[in-house]
Design an enzyme around this catalytic site. Structure first.
Site, short mmCIF file in Angstrom:
data_model
loop_
_atom_site.label_atom_id
_atom_site.label_comp_id
_atom_site.label_asym_id
_atom_site.label_seq_id
_atom_site.Cartn_x
_atom_site.Cartn_y
_atom_site.Cartn_z
N HIS A 167 0.86 -1.18 0.00
CA HIS A 167 0.00 0.00 0.00
C HIS A 167 0.90 1.24 0.00
O HIS A 167 1.92 1.27 0.70
CB HIS A 167 -0.90 -0.02 1.23
N ASP B 240 0.84 4.20 1.36
CA ASP B 240 1.15 4.77 2.67
C ASP B 240 2.12 3.87 3.45
O ASP B 240 3.04 4.36 4.11
CB ASP B 240 -0.13 4.96 3.49
N LYS B 241 1.92 2.56 3.36
CA LYS B 241 2.80 1.64 4.07
C LYS B 241 4.19 1.60 3.44
O LYS B 241 5.19 1.41 4.14
CB LYS B 241 2.18 0.23 4.08
N GLU C 255 10.27 11.72 7.06
CA GLU C 255 8.99 11.52 6.37
C GLU C 255 9.25 11.12 4.92
O GLU C 255 10.27 11.49 4.34
CB GLU C 255 8.16 12.82 6.39
N GLU D 279 13.84 16.16 9.49
CA GLU D 279 14.89 16.75 10.31
C GLU D 279 15.73 15.61 10.89
O GLU D 279 15.20 14.77 11.63
CB GLU D 279 14.31 17.59 11.45
N LYS E 157 -5.73 -4.38 0.69
CA LYS E 157 -6.33 -4.00 1.97
C LYS E 157 -7.23 -5.13 2.46
O LYS E 157 -7.72 -5.94 1.67
CB LYS E 157 -7.17 -2.72 1.83
N PHE F 240 -8.92 -4.30 -9.78
CA PHE F 240 -7.92 -3.55 -9.03
C PHE F 240 -6.56 -3.84 -9.67
O PHE F 240 -5.74 -4.57 -9.13
CB PHE F 240 -7.95 -3.97 -7.56
N ASP G 159 -2.46 5.74 -6.15
CA ASP G 159 -2.78 6.65 -5.06
C ASP G 159 -1.48 7.12 -4.44
O ASP G 159 -0.58 6.32 -4.20
CB ASP G 159 -3.64 5.91 -4.02
N ALA G 160 -1.37 8.40 -4.14
CA ALA G 160 -0.16 8.91 -3.49
C ALA G 160 -0.06 8.35 -2.07
O ALA G 160 -1.07 8.08 -1.42
CB ALA G 160 -0.19 10.44 -3.45
N ARG H 87 0.16 7.94 7.74
CA ARG H 87 -1.26 8.09 7.38
C ARG H 87 -2.07 6.83 7.69
O ARG H 87 -3.24 6.73 7.33
CB ARG H 87 -1.40 8.47 5.90
N LYS H 88 -1.46 5.86 8.35
CA LYS H 88 -2.17 4.63 8.72
C LYS H 88 -1.99 4.37 10.22
O LYS H 88 -1.65 3.28 10.66
CB LYS H 88 -1.66 3.45 7.89
N LYS I 64 10.57 8.01 13.32
CA LYS I 64 10.89 8.79 14.52
C LYS I 64 11.82 8.01 15.43
O LYS I 64 11.56 6.85 15.76
CB LYS I 64 9.60 9.15 15.27
N LYS J 153 11.20 10.60 20.55
CA LYS J 153 9.84 11.06 20.22
C LYS J 153 8.84 10.15 20.94
O LYS J 153 8.70 8.97 20.61
CB LYS J 153 9.59 11.00 18.71
N ASP K 223 5.75 10.05 20.79
CA ASP K 223 4.72 9.48 19.91
C ASP K 223 4.97 7.99 19.73
O ASP K 223 4.03 7.19 19.67
CB ASP K 223 4.77 10.14 18.53
#
Length: 410
Positions: free
Chosen positions: A22, A24-25, A50, A63, A184, A248, A256-257, A262-263, A283, A287, A289
């Site tokens: 995918h 995003d992945k 990123e 960064e 998916k 598909f 898709d970008a 985003r997941k 990260k 961090k 997060d």
């Protein structure tokens, strides 16, 4: 959710997952591959990496403060190759895709708070070692565990992950060679009074070669993926949907970008628990997060494995440049076996949630992250992740005054 979930005779809950192909992945894996490469050479590096992907190109930005040199071009290409994007006909090619990077150093203002925490600046005398390292950002992190599965994860996200892992397996070993990397899954479970009763709906959308027929795809995916993964005793009047649009072929970054982070629901608990909003991939462990969410999962899993509750969600919050959490709260959804106040006391006693302590306890300055960037960061029975270890459960149960468990799995 507390009253509804535990008292409802019929409730449908859904989680989704995505394959490593995918878009995003793909970006999550690129970000964590860069992080791993840097940590291998410079464990004290500060990394916030990123990635973004679209037709024919991957962008790497962020960064990064490090003494190490890494070949970003090669890291990106190797990651794309390993996922399976190896020819332009499927929409992306690791050998010919463009790689564009824009990297700068971490803000000195942030670095100051991480390296010299508020507690250290306010102290009159010597401070504890872990009071020296502040959180790399503010925010709230969520940890969750429940008794629905052996890995102490919600059944919905557990099955969703296993389905897409199986998709990758049958693609890579040639069993279904017409599959392509993007895909998916989605799983809807019917619960009765908080207990899984049946699988209501299973959805698989998978990229494929144009020559394969709909009938062949449906038959193969149901037999070799869905029924291979899903417990037969729960497949009662289950609705199965395979590629609901009927086709598909165009997928991946061409379809898709993609973007790192985003997941976040796929990465955590599939929407069954709350989410603090922060992503993990790219990260370094300063961090919170990332490290704070890992520590919160460790707490929740050990508390549930100890039998103090059948279901536990914990929220921990941090302030940038401050070592100690600013708050902690738990929710047991009516399943606690002892008073919630006592559970919270035990958590505070047995778990040090300062960032420096978390980093040391889990040895987080190691290149262990790319493996987590697909198929979830929690409940992984295929990986030895330190935040998944049940090293506190026996102590928690003993101090709570409950009879010892005969065995506690990992």
């Amino acid at each position: 959710m507390t009253t509804t979930f535990m008292s409802s005779p019929s409730l449908l809950l859904t989680s989704e997952s995505v394959t490593e192909g995918h878009p995003d992945k793909l970006c999550d894996q690129v970000s964590d591959a860069v992080l791993d490469a840097i940590l291998k050479e410079d464990p004290d590096a500060r990394v916030a990496c990123e990635a973004a992907a679209t037709t024919g190109v991957v962008f790497v930005m962020g960064e990064i403060t490090t003494s190490a040199y890494v070949d970003l071009q090669q890291i990106v290409r190797n990651t794309v190759r390993d996922i399976g994007y190896n020819r332009s006909e499927i929409g992306f090619d690791w050998e010919t895709c463009g790689v564009i990077s824009s990297i700068k150093e971490q803000s000195a203002d942030i670095a100051m708070g991480v390296g010299h925490a508020l507690e250290a600046r306010e102290a009159q005398n010597e401070v504890e070692r872990y009071d020296l390292e502040g959180a790399g950002d503010q925010g709230m992190m969520i940890g969750f565990a429940c008794t629905e599965t052996d890995e102490y994860m919600p059944l919905t996200i557990s099955l969703a992950h296993k389905l897409v892992r199986r998709l990758a397996e049958v693609r890579k070993d040639g069993l279904l060679s017409y599959l392509r990397p993007d895909g998916k899954s989605q799983v809807t479970v019917e619960y009765a009074y908080g207990v899984p009763r049946r699988l209501d709906t299973v959805v698989i959308s998978t990229q494929h070669d144009p020559e394969v027929s709909e009938d062949t795809l449906h038959r193969d995916i149901e037999a070799l993926v869905i029924r291979h993964v899903c417990p037969p005793e729960l497949m009662v009047d289950t609705r199965i949907l395979v590629n609901p649009t009927g086709r598909f072929v165009t997928g991946g970054p061409m379809g898709d970008a993609g973007l790192t982070g985003r997941k976040i629901i796929v990465d955590s608990y599939g929407g069954i628990a709350r989410h603090g909003g922060g992503a993990f991939s790219g990260k370094d462990p300063t961090k919170v997060d990332r490290s704070g969410a890992y520590a919160a999962r460790h707490v929740a899993k050990n508390v549930v494995a100890a039998g103090l509750a059948e279901r536990l969600e914990i929220q921990v919050s941090y302030a940038i440049g401050v070592a100690h959490p600013t708050s902690m709260a738990i929710e047991t959804f009516g399943t606690a076996k002892i008073e919630e106040a006592e559970i919270e006391r035990l958590i505070r006693k047995h778990f040090d949630l300062r960032p420096g302590a978390i980093i040391d306890r889990f040895e987080l300055r190691r290149p262990i992250y790319r493996q987590t960037a697909s198929y979830g960061h929690f409940g992984r029975d295929d990986l030895d992740l330190p935040w998944e270890r049940l090293d506190k459960a026996a102590d928690l149960r003993r101090e709570a005054g409950l009879s010892p468990l005969r065995s506690v799995g990992s």
